[in-house]
Write a protein that holds these residues in place. Structure first.
Motif, PDB file in Angstrom:
ATOM      1  N   LYS B 534      34.815  13.609  69.500  1.00 29.80           N
ATOM      2  CA  LYS B 534      33.494  13.114  69.875  1.00 29.80           C
ATOM      3  C   LYS B 534      32.944  13.870  71.083  1.00 29.80           C
ATOM      4  O   LYS B 534      31.768  14.181  71.149  1.00 29.80           O
ATOM      5  N   TYR B 535      33.782  14.137  72.032  1.00 30.24           N
ATOM      6  CA  TYR B 535      33.342  14.736  73.292  1.00 30.24           C
ATOM      7  C   TYR B 535      33.432  16.259  73.298  1.00 30.24           C
ATOM      8  O   TYR B 535      33.114  16.883  74.300  1.00 30.24           O
ATOM      9  N   GLU B 536      33.878  16.805  72.160  1.00 31.65           N
ATOM     10  CA  GLU B 536      34.232  18.218  72.101  1.00 31.65           C
ATOM     11  C   GLU B 536      33.349  19.155  72.945  1.00 31.65           C
ATOM     12  O   GLU B 536      33.800  19.760  73.914  1.00 31.65           O
ATOM     13  N   GLY B 537      32.072  19.252  72.574  1.00 29.64           N
ATOM     14  CA  GLY B 537      31.181  20.187  73.260  1.00 29.64           C
ATOM     15  C   GLY B 537      31.074  19.870  74.745  1.00 29.64           C
ATOM     16  O   GLY B 537      31.050  20.766  75.587  1.00 29.64           O
ATOM     17  N   TYR B 538      31.025  18.587  75.056  1.00 27.69           N
ATOM     18  CA  TYR B 538      30.859  18.182  76.450  1.00 27.69           C
ATOM     19  C   TYR B 538      32.084  18.513  77.287  1.00 27.69           C
ATOM     20  O   TYR B 538      31.978  18.915  78.433  1.00 27.69           O
ATOM     21  N   ILE B 539      33.244  18.313  76.668  1.00 28.19           N
ATOM     22  CA  ILE B 539      34.461  18.607  77.426  1.00 28.19           C
ATOM     23  C   ILE B 539      34.506  20.096  77.765  1.00 28.19           C
ATOM     24  O   ILE B 539      34.849  20.477  78.887  1.00 28.19           O
ATOM     25  N   ASP B 540      34.091  20.937  76.814  1.00 29.98           N
ATOM     26  CA  ASP B 540      34.048  22.375  77.094  1.00 29.98           C
ATOM     27  C   ASP B 540      33.122  22.674  78.267  1.00 29.98           C
ATOM     28  O   ASP B 540      33.461  23.435  79.160  1.00 29.98           O
ATOM     29  N   LYS B 541      31.945  22.061  78.225  1.00 35.16           N
ATOM     30  CA  LYS B 541      30.984  22.296  79.308  1.00 35.16           C
ATOM     31  C   LYS B 541      31.548  21.823  80.638  1.00 35.16           C
ATOM     32  O   LYS B 541      31.411  22.484  81.660  1.00 35.16           O
TER      33      LYS B 541
END
Lengths: 464, 619
Positions: B534-541
């Motif tokens: 769920k958080y994939e993109g955000y965790i990368d950022k």
């Protein structure tokens, strides 16, 4: 940031412009300032013991042989209270490069080194006298060429940009406080963050940032000048027009740094706006390899120009056909058509049909008889003035860095809007907005701390 | 030696014990270890994150509340996993007994009853304490967790009672000892509501709030068991409450000027709430039972220091409390604290070596905040004795790190409570990944068993496998029904794509899995995998932000760096740097009022210092 900002040496420079003037001024900043002054300056009234800061003293300036260079006035400023934040002194002597040079030599002899361009401002910035936005404004102010650029830089220096950005930032923090209160106090009896209200506030913030960002179009023109490219087919009279415009207007001698290019460009002052006229002539040799390279540059220049004056040679038989083709290539640029060599043809041969089929502004012109010159200048002025911002209270950003940061902030906030619209959870909305605020903060160099919580506590009745 | 047996002291002692040291735990009353002086609950937003971190560091708080909790819930489940938060009502007495047992069973810890009176200091190092009765106790390191007992003064209306807690003695000598060593001592205030007799409450008039099943426990060590969960109730103040309180405002110590120290804004007294938010018609009050074996009820939201007669009138004006009896009055308490610019990131004081401070003495409030500091002080005291490098958590890896950094950088002037909004890397600091973040440290310092560690590594691997499966497993769009609208122009989507749709949970995708895929993992692994997807993109950022942050954090400032003599700095900046002595450029930048200009100047001096030092070292 460059390492040469080390602040523990003493620097000096002439701070009045090059050229002859009634008064010239020299600034010395750094720990050795007072010592240097004591070696070269002698007060006329020696009954006063110590120089008092911010008092202007009249006296004489001596060289190391003990000879008087000039009668001067001098003021000293203590550490922490001067522009640079350091011990500082300023000497006002009679203008004239020779005297100024001589005095400066003595100052260097007693331990100062020449200040690099912008170094006083950098020290002021490091000393916290001015924030980043203002420091950049000083640089702009110093290099401002025209009344417009002066006003824009001054507004910025007065902190108007910082004020405006703070205003926007505060609104963003308010939104954040709403969202954060919602996250951290799920059991509190506070009104849930109103999505419509937040969306509306976000829209407003984004719009304001966008307005500021778009002012860079004007800002860039103000700072770098308005770029007018003269283009057209070979032998249409591009160079003639170029020379004519230069002769008719006061040319600006000092080139803008970083604009040295291999094509012909000159600066003129058009009603207080610095205008750079670029002659694309010579870029388009009739044949050979150079043509290709040249064509490419001409295309680039036309793409970067704020206005293109496209010259049409009316004596050419195929001008109608050529024009239709050429216009197609440059359709999305701002174009003013110049029908040249009107003196060589019978004006009646140009029919209404010819002109009505073209939806661009045009001027009938002759480089030889100067027919149409008045109208051309009127058109140019009109064009430029229409695109100039109202500087009485309007704000214009002139720094590319600011523009970039504003664009990034807008991008992040827009992403925040998408997360709101998609009904993503609030911590993700907050994440995007925080990133947006971080970008905004980089404009003024502020470092962000506890402010969100302060807002929450002052706004909501919180706490079980 | 640990001085004080509250939540900080207990964790400090247990951590040091796990690392093989023997500890003397000095407390006034050995039956009152880890007593909940205020509300009978553990967790809540930000706080539960700390409890999970304590648990990942082998601490006791999570285990104790799991064993003695009487109602468990997860808050914010409608929001994203970073702000999910566990909260439990505790059996106050049960919790206290549970901790007493743990301490009694610990062979390394001996509880000493007494009141610390004076530090014994030799050459700038603390070597022991003298109790108020004159007994001397020596130790290689001392951790002070004094809570509200240092110079405690209770206010109930016009009445002032010197006490550390209602009915308990406070400690006065130790403040003098701090002062004589050169410490700056400040004063803070906190408050607590009156307790009510549950038999006199008309619950029928209140809203009921029940516990959650399956029970969300705190500790990874807790094996699920059935708790007979009790209910809490929600009620509201009335116009009459407002009228009573406003009429008696001049008798409230916070308003009459009797109390001058600062209280927590997030936990205001009822009189403060009514006064400041006058247009609010009602304020909510949670009625929380104090335990299974008692009828006492804690009216959360009604903290007050009004006189007892006013308290009773005001309580009885609340819906459902018309006939309520007060068993103990509410009160405000002022106590001494030590503004935290005086401690290092290891919680050791800058002035006196081997002296550590943890908990309310550093300006925090809350059991969880105290316990988090306690465990860090305990570990660091041991590391220092062993001559090992210190254990410092940064803002990107834990709430404990955020808290300690806030404390030493900002020197709070009001009691400090954790909130998730304090954590700029919030998306990376979740309850579910506390062990991912901290188990490595726990293993290194031997705070947990080797089996626990191996088991967790296995779980991490299975989480990765699970994510792989969710990415691979593809569902034709025709089978999605209502969800298909999220996937325009697609024929099929993976389970991972499905999980990314706001509102879709692990339970929603179970029908699409084969039996084998379902049995393949337990609930926790499924949830961990779902969160990461769920958080994939955000965790990368967030990771990229963290990298940026670490760069400045890694620009360390040497211990002996002389801020006071730096040129080119504003006086304000120079004074602040000199007082706080930041350990990194990152920390320096977080000091309030510091501008990028100050930071740039500091960075330059630092570079110069380091290059000169390099030259010297080479010579």
């Amino acid at each position: 940031m460059a390492i040469k900002f080390i602040n523990d040496d003493t620097i000096a420079a002439i701070i009045t412009p090059q050229g002859e003037g009634g008064i010239g001024a020299i600034r010395i900043a750094g720990p050795e300032s007072n010592k240097i002054i004591s070696r070269i300056f002698l007060r006329a009234r020696s009954d006063i013991k110590n120089n008092i800061p911010f008092h202007l003293y009249y006296g004489h300036l001596f060289n190391r042989e003990g000879e008087v260079i000039d009668e001067v006035t001098m003021v000293e400023m203590p550490e922490g209270e001067s522009y640079t934040g350091q011990t500082q002194a300023e000497i006002f002597c009679h203008g004239g490069q020779f005297i100024l040079r001589q005095i400066l030599n003595e100052i260097f002899h007693f331990g100062a080194r020449p200040a690099e361009p912008g170094e006083f401002t950098r020290r002021a910035f490091l000393a916290g006298s001015i924030d980043l936005a203002r420091a950049e404004a000083v640089a702009d102010l110093v290099s401002s060429k025209t009344e417009y650029s002066y006003h824009a830089a001054k507004n910025n220096l007065l902190g108007k940009l910082t004020d405006k950005i703070d205003l926007i930032r505060n609104r963003a923090l308010d939104i954040l406080a709403e969202i954060e209160a919602d996250i951290d106090y799920p059991e509190e009896d506070i009104e849930p963050a109103n999505e419509n209200k937040i969306e509306q506030a976000m829209d407003e913030i984004i719009a304001e940032l966008a307005e500021l960002a778009s002012s860079y179009r004007s800002g860039k023109i103000i700072k770098e000048g308005y770029k007018i490219a003269i283009a057209g087919r070979p032998n249409a009279g591009k160079s003639s027009l170029f020379n004519l415009l230069l002769n008719q207007n006061r040319a600006i001698v000092a080139p803008v740094p970083g604009t040295t290019r291999d094509y012909l460009t000159e600066w003129i002052d058009l009603d207080g706006v610095a205008v750079s006229i670029i002659d694309t002539a010579g870029l388009r040799k009739p044949s050979g390899i150079i043509e290709k390279a040249g064509q490419k540059s001409a295309v680039e220049i036309i793409a970067a120009a704020d206005l293109v004056i496209w010259i049409v040679d009316l004596t050419r038989k195929s001008w109608r056909k050529d024009l239709l083709k050429d216009i197609n290539d440059i359709r999305n640029r701002n174009i003013l058509l110049l029908f040249n060599k009107i003196d060589k043809i019978n004006i009646k041969n140009i029919t209404d049909k010819d002109i009505l089929s073209i939806s661009f502004k045009y001027v009938l012109f002759s480089c030889i008889t100067k027919f149409g010159l008045k109208e051309l200048k009127k058109e140019l002025n009109q064009y430029i003035i229409n695109r100039m911002p109202d500087l009485t209270d309007g704000l214009v950003i002139t720094s590319e860095r600011h523009k970039r940061k504003l664009d990034l902030a807008i991008k992040r906030l827009k992403r925040g809007m998408i997360t709101i619209k998609k009904k993503e959870s609030p911590e993700l909305i907050s994440f995007e907005i925080r990133q947006g605020i971080n970008e905004i903060d980089e404009i003024t160099g502020r470092i962000y701390n506890e402010e969100i919580l302060d807002r929450i506590f002052s706004k909501f009745c919180i706490g079980k | 030696m640990v001085v004080g047996g509250g939540h900080a002291g207990v964790e400090a002692a247990l951590a040091a014990s796990r690392m093989g040291k023997t500890i003397g735990l000095v407390t006034m009353d050995k039956t009152k270890l880890a007593l909940m002086s205020c509300n009978p609950a553990i967790g809540g937003l930000g706080k539960s994150h700390i409890v999970k971190e304590i648990d990942a560091l082998g601490g006791v708080m999570g285990k104790a509340i799991d064993a003695t909790g009487i109602q468990f819930r997860r808050l914010n489940l409608s929001r994203g996993p970073a702000v999910w938060s566990t909260r439990a009502q505790a059996d106050r007495i049960g919790y206290n007994r549970c901790i007493c047992e743990v301490i009694a069973e610990d062979k390394n810890i001996s509880v000493i009853e007494g009141t610390a009176g004076q530090f014994l200091v030799e050459n700038g190092r603390v070597i022991g304490i003298a109790t108020e009765s004159g007994e001397k106790i020596f130790s290689k390191a001392i951790i002070v967790c004094s809570g509200t007992f240092l110079g405690g003064l209770i206010h109930i209306g016009e009445k002032q009672i010197p006490a550390g807690r209602q009915g308990e003695k406070a400690a006065y000598e130790l403040t003098k000892s701090f002062r004589s060593l050169g410490f700056e001592i400040g004063r803070l205030k906190t408050g607590t509501p009156p307790r009510l007799d549950g038999k006199t409450i008309d619950y029928a008039k209140c809203e009921i709030q029940q516990g959650e099943y399956p029970i969300p426990f705190f500790s990874y060590t807790t094996k699920s068991y059935n708790v007979d969960q009790i209910s809490c109730h929600l009620t509201y103040t009335t116009a009459k409450t407002k009228e009573i309180i406003l009429r008696n405002l001049d008798r409230a110590p916070m308003f009459s000027g009797q109390i001058k120290s600062k209280g927590p804004r997030y936990c205001p007294s009822i009189e403060d709430k009514i006064f400041r938010f006058g247009d609010k018609p009602r304020h909510q009050i949670f009625l929380e039972p104090e335990g299974n074996g008692t009828d006492e009820v804690y009216p959360n939201g009604f903290s007050t220091s009004l006189p007892e007669d006013v308290q009773l009138d005001a309580i009885r004006s609340i819906i459902g409390l018309k006939n309520a009896e007060i068993t103990k009055p509410g009160y405000a308490i002022e106590y001494d604290y030590c503004p935290a610019y005086q401690i290092k990131p290891s919680l050791e004081t800058k002035l006196i070596e081997n002296l550590y401070l943890a908990g309310q003495i550093n300006g925090t409030s809350g059991y969880e905040e105290a316990a988090g500091q306690g465990i860090m002080a305990g570990v660091n005291a041991v590391l220092k004795i062993e001559g090992e490098p210190l254990f410092v958590l940064d803002r990107s890896e834990s709430y404990i790190g955020v808290m300690i950094d806030d404390l030493i950088t900002h020197s709070t002037t009001e009691p400090y409570r954790m909130f998730t909004s304090r954590a700029e890397y919030r998306l990376a600091l979740r309850e579910d990944n506390a062990r991912d973040r901290l188990f490595g440290y726990a293993q290194k310092y031997e705070l947990i068993s080797e089996e626990d560690y191996k088991e967790f590594v296995d779980m991490q691997n299975r989480t990765i496998e699970k994510i792989r499966m969710l990415r691979k497993k593809v569902i034709p769009i025709s089978k999605l029904d209502g969800l298909s609208k999220y996937f325009i122009r697609k024929d099929a989507v993976s389970l991972a794509d499905l999980l990314k749709v706001p509102g879709v949970t692990c339970n929603d995708i179970i029908p699409f899995m084969t039996d084998e895929q379902r049995d393949d993992s337990n609930d926790e692994i499924a949830e961990r995998a779902a969160i990461l997807i769920k958080y994939e993109g955000y965790i990368d950022k967030q990771e990229r932000e963290i990298e940026k942050f670490k760069k400045l954090e890694n620009e360390s400032i040497p211990k002996n760096f002389e801020f006071a003599s730096l040129l080119g700095l504003r006086n304000e900046a120079r004074e602040k740097f000199d007082r706080i002595k930041p350990i990194s450029l990152g920390q320096a930048g977080r000091i309030e009022g510091i501008t990028t200009g100050d930071l740039a100047a500091l960075a330059i001096h630092l570079k110069k210092y380091k290059s000169q030092k390099n030259i010297k070292d080479k010579q």
